[in-house]
Scaffold this active site. Structure first.
Site, short mmCIF file in Angstrom:
data_model
loop_
_atom_site.label_atom_id
_atom_site.label_comp_id
_atom_site.label_asym_id
_atom_site.label_seq_id
_atom_site.Cartn_x
_atom_site.Cartn_y
_atom_site.Cartn_z
N ARG A 297 -42.43 -6.13 -62.79
CA ARG A 297 -42.52 -6.82 -60.95
C ARG A 297 -41.40 -5.25 -60.49
NH1 ARG A 297 -44.34 -12.57 -60.83
NH2 ARG A 297 -43.12 -12.61 -59.48
N GLU B 95 -57.80 10.27 -55.38
CA GLU B 95 -56.41 10.23 -56.65
C GLU B 95 -56.33 9.41 -57.79
OE1 GLU B 95 -53.69 7.73 -54.01
OE2 GLU B 95 -51.89 8.27 -55.10
N CYS C 275 -39.58 -10.73 -56.32
CA CYS C 275 -38.55 -11.39 -57.39
C CYS C 275 -38.85 -12.81 -58.59
CB CYS C 275 -37.74 -12.14 -56.47
SG CYS C 275 -37.08 -11.73 -54.95
N TRP D 166 -35.94 -8.70 -55.79
CA TRP D 166 -36.03 -7.66 -55.34
C TRP D 166 -35.69 -7.58 -54.32
CZ3 TRP D 166 -40.19 -5.20 -52.02
CH2 TRP D 166 -39.83 -3.60 -52.17
N LYS E 218 -57.33 8.41 -51.32
CA LYS E 218 -57.30 6.70 -52.34
C LYS E 218 -58.87 7.78 -53.04
CE LYS E 218 -54.46 5.98 -51.78
NZ LYS E 218 -52.76 5.09 -50.99
N GLU F 298 -56.92 8.84 -45.26
CA GLU F 298 -56.68 7.63 -45.88
C GLU F 298 -57.49 7.11 -47.37
OE1 GLU F 298 -53.87 6.66 -47.71
OE2 GLU F 298 -54.55 4.70 -48.45
N HIS G 9 -67.84 21.36 -36.65
CA HIS G 9 -66.70 22.33 -36.31
C HIS G 9 -66.71 22.99 -37.59
CE1 HIS G 9 -66.09 21.89 -31.96
NE2 HIS G 9 -66.07 20.70 -31.76
N ASN H 146 -37.74 -17.99 -54.47
CA ASN H 146 -38.40 -16.24 -54.07
C ASN H 146 -38.87 -17.00 -53.47
OD1 ASN H 146 -38.28 -15.65 -56.69
ND2 ASN H 146 -40.75 -15.95 -57.43
N GLY H 147 -39.13 -15.61 -52.00
CA GLY H 147 -39.74 -16.31 -50.73
C GLY H 147 -38.91 -15.53 -49.35
N LYS I 192 -45.07 7.80 -58.90
CA LYS I 192 -44.87 6.76 -57.82
C LYS I 192 -43.88 6.86 -56.83
CE LYS I 192 -45.73 3.03 -55.59
NZ LYS I 192 -46.44 2.68 -55.09
C1 F6R Z 1 -50.73 8.16 -51.98
C2 F6R Z 1 -49.84 7.82 -51.86
C3 F6R Z 1 -48.33 8.66 -51.45
C4 F6R Z 1 -47.66 8.41 -50.96
C5 F6R Z 1 -46.27 8.81 -50.85
C6 F6R Z 1 -45.30 8.67 -50.19
O1 F6R Z 1 -51.61 6.38 -52.37
O2 F6R Z 1 -48.78 7.09 -52.68
O3 F6R Z 1 -48.86 9.02 -50.87
O4 F6R Z 1 -47.70 7.47 -49.95
O5 F6R Z 1 -45.88 10.02 -52.09
O6 F6R Z 1 -44.73 7.73 -50.81
P1 F6R Z 1 -43.11 6.93 -49.95
O7 F6R Z 1 -44.47 5.91 -49.34
O8 F6R Z 1 -42.33 6.24 -51.48
O9 F6R Z 1 -42.49 7.98 -49.14
#
Ligand code: F6R
Length: 613
Positions: free
Chosen positions: A27, A493, A2, A74, A490, A486, A509, A100-101, A608
């Site tokens: 934010r 990506e 927030c 938020w 990352k 992961e 394998h 906030n908090g 996102k």
């Molecule tokens: C990778 C990434 C995506 C999300 C995926 C699920 O860095 O951001 O793989 O993890 O699209 O998104 P949420 O968690 O919002 O369901």
């Protein structure tokens, strides 16, 4: 999280508060509110759901009051509603607070206040503060704030105003950032420098346990020590912020991704705040209270998520089977929704999603509901579709994640799932000793995570050294097999480098055919039950002239003899190693992408939140 802005000076407060909140928009928030006082009258008050930009008429209101506080919320405690937006007030509406908090003991405080005759208008923890200040108010706002916060456990950055003690703002801080902007004889209080810097670059940071009183002439800062308010803190220096707006939004970091990685220790802290019951060696997860008894009868859990969230599910699969004594398997949202699955009635579905809006995860959730299966959510966004549609759930409280690549949210998911493991385990066979051990180790994680972040410059050097390679392999076993996936996700990506992750045992394998001096391998090999097996996998890579970057446990000198580069992580319980081992991988991906000049926060072709199939 927030955002807070407060203004006191000779000018009308509302337009200044409005533009301060506008600059906090980046934010992320779901609702907002203003309270402006003109001497001992409320001159302007409003709370709304949605975006400030949709309510531009606010700044044109003929408000002349020169004292005010404002907030972007938020949601964490309580849904996204107008009532839950800040400022919150006492019943007489003459004391107003933005906060906030997280107030950890708000439920106990709320019950006590209700028994004393206070009526609540919202579901938030913050409202407790407004009533506590009212309870202790004897003519002086700062004294009442001091008394109120003595009762509170948790974190706060707060600002309060009152028509009963007008022409001042009282602000206090405990583990939630707050600063004062000084501009001649006007002062702005804010949770974030970006709300201030178009008006002044001179700021003073409040420290924990400090309380500031701002008037239109001066300000004082006092320390609350051993429950008594001492005299003014004299050694507070005014700092000059040199950042431009864009840097200020990113907390001085070059990208949101790096800022968010640096927030990972706080994310762990927030995920566990108020959720640990040491006496009972258990996790307190209020979001599961309503299904507590049904959960006792559950013998299988099917976890569903997409991308990074799916990898959190994979880690939890190991946690649940080993410690909670529940059979668990994971599925990808887009797969689950179209396959035929055999699910007995003693199965629960557990959906993991940062946004709570991922279309494939939601479709899987609806499919499971259709079959009458108990559904549980682990989500970051309060009031998201997933949060609303699951039978019960636990919020990860990771705060808004702005970079497209999920980093801190993953840490929040893993921490929440670790707490859930203890909760489910203690309903079954987990001993008090084991529960206590896991809970204690979880509590140590923020400090251990900080230790890893302190290595960021070393990790940067390693990342730059490897940034010219075009292919990478990531390997890990057991809890860290999903971290290999992961790590690879990352890297590809944000850097656009081809990277793949596999369980260490899978190398021979197939993938070994690709390993040579041009394809480095990141080996996640903490000193755990599969360490020896990982060493064999590393040997296999070395035999093919592959370079090794090892993520190993501090104190392991042996690994230096075989790996080309080593990044150390502190020791913790095996089931918790993923929460630490992924941090250097986040930093590694970030610095490789940075060396290559990529658009790190907004990688090409990605969104996102994937709200379409
Ligand atoms: C990778 C990434 C995506 C999300 C995926 C699920 O860095 O951001 O793989 O993890 O699209 O998104 P949420 O968690 O919002 O369901």
């Amino acid at each position: 999280m927030c955002g807070i802005v407060g203004y006191i000076g000779k000018n009308p407060a509302l337009p200044i508060l409005f533009s301060g909140l506008e600059r906090l928009e980046y934010r992320g928030y779901d609702s907002f509110g203003f309270c402006v006082l003109d001497d001992d009258k409320v001159d302007y008050f409003c709370k709304e759901k949605g975006k400030i930009s949709d309510q531009c008429h606010i700044k044109d209101s003929h408000s002349i009051g020169n004292v005010g506080i404002a907030h972007t919320r938020w949601a964490t405690t309580g849904m996204v509603t107008k009532e839950n937006a800040h400022p919150h007030s006492n019943q007489d509406k003459d004391i107003f607070v933005v906060h906030n908090g997280i107030i950890e003991n708000y439920k106990e405080l709320k019950e006590k206040l209700i028994s004393e005759g206070y009526a609540f208008a919202s579901e938030t923890d913050t409202e407790v503060l407004a009533h506590l200040i009212d309870k202790y108010f004897k003519g002086n706002l700062e004294d009442a704030v001091v008394e109120a916060i003595k009762e509170v456990r948790g974190t706060y950055g707060l600002a309060a105003v009152s028509t009963k003690d007008p022409n001042k703002i009282v602000a206090a801080r405990m583990s939630s950032p707050l600063l004062i902007g000084v501009n001649g004889d006007e002062f702005i209080i804010a949770s974030d420098p970006s709300a201030i810097i178009t008006r002044t670059r001179q700021i003073i940071h409040l420290d924990d346990n400090e309380i500031a009183v701002l008037t239109d002439e001066d300000f004082t800062i006092s320390k609350i020590e051993k429950e008594t308010r001492c005299l003014n803190v004299t050694n507070k220096e005014i700092e000059m912020i040199e950042w431009d707006i864009e840097q200020a939004e990113k907390g001085g970091y070059e990208h949101f991704m790096l800022k968010e990685i640096m927030e990972e220790p706080n994310v762990i802290e927030d995920a566990i705040r108020g959720r640990i019951n040491i006496e009972q060696a258990n996790a307190k997860l209020g979001g599961l209270d309503s299904i507590q008894e049904r959960l006792r009868g559950i013998n299988n859990i099917v976890l569903v998520g997409c991308g990074t969230a799916y990898y959190a599910c994979k880690v939890a699969e190991y946690m649940f089977e080993e410690y909670a004594g529940i059979s668990a398997r994971s599925d990808i949202g887009s797969e689950y929704r179209y396959r035929k699955t055999i699910m007995s009635k003693d199965t629960a579905g557990l959906f993991v999603s940062q946004s709570g809006e991922t279309a494939d995860t939601l479709a899987a959730l609806r499919e499971m509901k259709e079959k009458g299966i108990l559904t549980i959510g682990v989500t970051n966004v309060v009031g998201s579709n997933q949060a609303r549609e699951t039978d019960a759930g636990v919020y990860t409280r990771s705060g808004p994640e702005i970079a497209v690549a999920s980093t801190k949210a993953f840490i929040g998911q893993l921490t929440t799932l670790a707490l859930m493991t203890v909760y489910l385990g203690r309903q079954r066979d987990m001993s008090h000793v084991m529960g206590e051990r896991i809970i204690n180790e979880i509590s140590n994680l923020p400090e251990l995570a900080e230790e890893i972040l302190a290595l960021k410059d070393d990790i940067k050097v390693i990342a730059e050294k490897y940034s010219h390679y075009r292919d990478f392999w990531f390997i890990g076993r057991k809890y860290n097999s999903a971290i290999a996936l992961e790590g690879a996700l990352k890297l590809k990506e944000v850097s656009y480098i081809h990277a793949e992750g596999t369980a260490g045992g899978e190398l021979k394998h197939g993938p070994l055919a690709l390993i040579d001096e041009n394809c480095p391998t990141v080996a996640i090999c903490p000193s755990d039950s599969v360490y020896e097996k990982m060493l064999s996998n590393i040997e296999e890579v070395k035999a093919r002239k592959g370079k090794i970057i090892a993520i190993a446990t501090k104190g392991n000198e042996e690994i230096r003899k075989i790996a080309d580069d080593v990044i150390y992580i502190p020791k913790t319980l095996e089931m918790l190693t993923p929460i630490l081992s992924v941090i250097p991988l986040h930093l590694f991906s970030y610095y490789v992408a940075s060396a290559l000049g990529r658009d790190i926060d907004k990688p090409k072709n990605l969104a996102k939140s994937v709200t379409v199939e």
